[in-house]
Write a protein that holds these residues in place. Structure first.
Motif, PDB file in Angstrom:
ATOM      1  N   THR A  49       0.858  -1.216   0.045  1.00 44.96           N
ATOM      2  CA  THR A  49      -0.024  -0.040   0.222  1.00 44.96           C
ATOM      3  C   THR A  49       1.059   1.359  -0.060  1.00 44.96           C
ATOM      4  N   LEU A  50       0.550   2.134  -0.757  1.00 45.39           N
ATOM      5  CA  LEU A  50       1.463   3.217  -1.178  1.00 45.39           C
ATOM      6  C   LEU A  50       0.935   4.477  -0.545  1.00 45.39           C
ATOM      7  N   GLU A  51       1.307   5.266   0.621  1.00 50.85           N
ATOM      8  CA  GLU A  51       0.798   6.502   1.182  1.00 50.85           C
ATOM      9  C   GLU A  51       1.363   7.514   0.535  1.00 50.85           C
ATOM     10  N   GLU A  52       2.599   7.817   0.231  1.00 51.34           N
ATOM     11  CA  GLU A  52       3.258   8.781  -0.470  1.00 51.34           C
ATOM     12  C   GLU A  52       4.403   8.463  -1.448  1.00 51.34           C
ATOM     13  N   GLY A  53       4.734   9.408  -2.409  1.00 50.36           N
ATOM     14  CA  GLY A  53       5.897   8.789  -3.259  1.00 50.36           C
ATOM     15  C   GLY A  53       5.586   7.918  -4.173  1.00 50.36           C
ATOM     16  N   LYS A  54       6.712   7.181  -4.792  1.00 47.75           N
ATOM     17  CA  LYS A  54       6.645   6.158  -5.532  1.00 47.75           C
ATOM     18  C   LYS A  54       7.366   4.790  -5.395  1.00 47.75           C
ATOM     19  N   VAL A  55       6.725   3.682  -5.391  1.00 51.02           N
ATOM     20  CA  VAL A  55       7.509   2.528  -5.343  1.00 51.02           C
ATOM     21  C   VAL A  55       7.308   1.690  -6.966  1.00 51.02           C
ATOM     22  N   VAL A  56       8.272   0.860  -6.966  1.00 49.34           N
ATOM     23  CA  VAL A  56       8.172  -0.259  -8.146  1.00 49.34           C
ATOM     24  C   VAL A  56       8.259  -1.588  -7.387  1.00 49.34           C
ATOM     25  N   ILE A  57       7.411  -2.481  -8.139  1.00 50.33           N
ATOM     26  CA  ILE A  57       7.131  -3.767  -7.567  1.00 50.33           C
ATOM     27  C   ILE A  57       7.984  -4.732  -8.607  1.00 50.33           C
ATOM     28  N   GLU A  58       8.599  -5.461  -8.184  1.00 48.36           N
ATOM     29  CA  GLU A  58       9.458  -6.553  -9.027  1.00 48.36           C
ATOM     30  C   GLU A  58       9.058  -8.011  -8.229  1.00 48.36           C
ATOM     31  N   LYS A  59       8.957  -8.913  -9.335  1.00 46.25           N
ATOM     32  CA  LYS A  59       8.872 -10.237  -8.893  1.00 46.25           C
ATOM     33  C   LYS A  59      10.130 -10.868  -9.359  1.00 46.25           C
ATOM     34  N   LYS A  60      10.511 -11.623  -8.051  1.00 45.33           N
ATOM     35  CA  LYS A  60      12.026 -12.419  -8.161  1.00 45.33           C
ATOM     36  C   LYS A  60      11.725 -13.722  -9.086  1.00 45.33           C
ATOM     37  N   VAL A  61      12.893 -13.805  -9.840  1.00 47.29           N
ATOM     38  CA  VAL A  61      12.786 -15.080 -10.771  1.00 47.29           C
ATOM     39  C   VAL A  61      14.141 -15.839 -10.363  1.00 47.29           C
ATOM     40  N   GLN A  62      13.989 -17.146 -10.220  1.00 54.67           N
ATOM     41  CA  GLN A  62      15.397 -17.737  -9.747  1.00 54.67           C
ATOM     42  C   GLN A  62      16.233 -17.978 -10.763  1.00 54.67           C
ATOM     43  N   GLY A  63      17.739 -17.336 -10.613  1.00 52.19           N
ATOM     44  CA  GLY A  63      18.498 -17.600 -11.585  1.00 52.19           C
ATOM     45  C   GLY A  63      18.563 -16.258 -12.823  1.00 52.19           C
ATOM     46  N   GLU A  64      17.391 -15.546 -12.358  1.00 51.92           N
ATOM     47  CA  GLU A  64      17.291 -14.647 -13.579  1.00 51.92           C
ATOM     48  C   GLU A  64      17.135 -13.024 -12.925  1.00 51.92           C
ATOM     49  N   LYS A  65      17.173 -12.181 -13.681  1.00 54.15           N
ATOM     50  CA  LYS A  65      17.018 -10.895 -13.460  1.00 54.15           C
ATOM     51  C   LYS A  65      15.465 -10.570 -12.976  1.00 54.15           C
ATOM     52  N   ALA A  66      15.353  -9.777 -11.715  1.00 54.77           N
ATOM     53  CA  ALA A  66      13.856  -9.562 -11.323  1.00 54.77           C
ATOM     54  C   ALA A  66      13.022  -8.985 -12.383  1.00 54.77           C
ATOM     55  N   GLN A  67      11.900  -9.431 -12.519  1.00 45.40           N
ATOM     56  CA  GLN A  67      10.822  -9.047 -13.557  1.00 45.40           C
ATOM     57  C   GLN A  67      10.003  -7.789 -13.187  1.00 45.40           C
ATOM     58  N   LEU A  68       9.916  -6.692 -13.786  1.00 49.00           N
ATOM     59  CA  LEU A  68       8.907  -5.785 -13.246  1.00 49.00           C
ATOM     60  C   LEU A  68       7.553  -6.011 -13.351  1.00 49.00           C
TER      61      LEU A  68
END
Length: 200
Positions: A63-82
């Motif tokens: 839950t975002l109250e102020e500002g900005k956040v980015v959510i990423e999914k972890k993928v084993q052995g790979e770069k996190a997916q946006l």
């Protein structure tokens, strides 16, 4: 809830969360702040946000109250997916089993009020309420099948558990039973158990 963090932050400010936490992050573009959960990373530069990620739950909520956040999914052995970028007043839930993301915009008080001693329920199923009360008061609350269809819209502010339970039974055809704690082989006692069922 548990949080892990290093003695010193270096290029990033990374913490690992198991449970629920509210973060008020100082703005620093050179050092992003990252909350790591089992399956997701929540990345911010400077903001106020809440993360719900209890072990064993199928949902991770942010839950975002102020500002900005980015959510990423972890993928084993790979770069996190946006997954996406959040805006203030937004709440998202990520289903760990299906990968489905749901988003709502508007009143976020019920997701962040706990930090001020308030419990806000808006047409919430009694099973979800029992889970939240169990975590807050360190008890195990079991809802009988004959009561699982009930829901509540109510706000509690710094109220003790048994007052909350009494109020719930006054406004719905419910009763609750406090079960005796059992002594464990190591001399400690089991967690307090409470059973909620529909009155006959």
């Amino acid at each position: 809830s548990k949080i892990k963090y290093p003695r010193y932050f270096r290029n990033t400010r990374e913490v690992t969360l198991s449970g629920e936490g509210y973060f008020n992050v100082a703005h620093n573009p050179e050092k992003p702040f990252i909350v790591k959960t089992e399956k997701l990373n929540i990345k911010a530069l400077g903001t106020k946000f809440n993360v719900l990620a209890y072990p064993g739950d199928n949902l991770v909520g942010t839950t975002l109250e102020e500002g900005k956040v980015v959510i990423e999914k972890k993928v084993q052995g790979e770069k996190a997916q946006l997954i996406g970028t959040m805006v203030p007043g937004q709440h998202i839930e990520y289903n760990l089993l299906s990968g489905q993301v749901t988003s709502t915009q508007g009143c976020i008080d019920k997701y962040i009020a706990w930090k001020d001693g308030k419990l806000v329920f808006d047409n919430e199923p009694i099973t979800d309420i029992a889970a939240k009360l169990g975590r807050m008061f360190n008890v195990e609350i079991d809802v009988a099948d004959n009561a699982k269809d009930l829901s509540y819209t109510v706000t509690f502010f710094n109220d003790p558990l048994y007052l909350i339970l009494d109020l719930m039974t006054e406004t719905a055809p419910l009763k609750y039973t406090v079960l005796p704690r059992k002594k464990q082989p190591d001399g400690t006692f089991s967690k307090q158990k409470i059973k909620i069922e529909r009155r006959k």
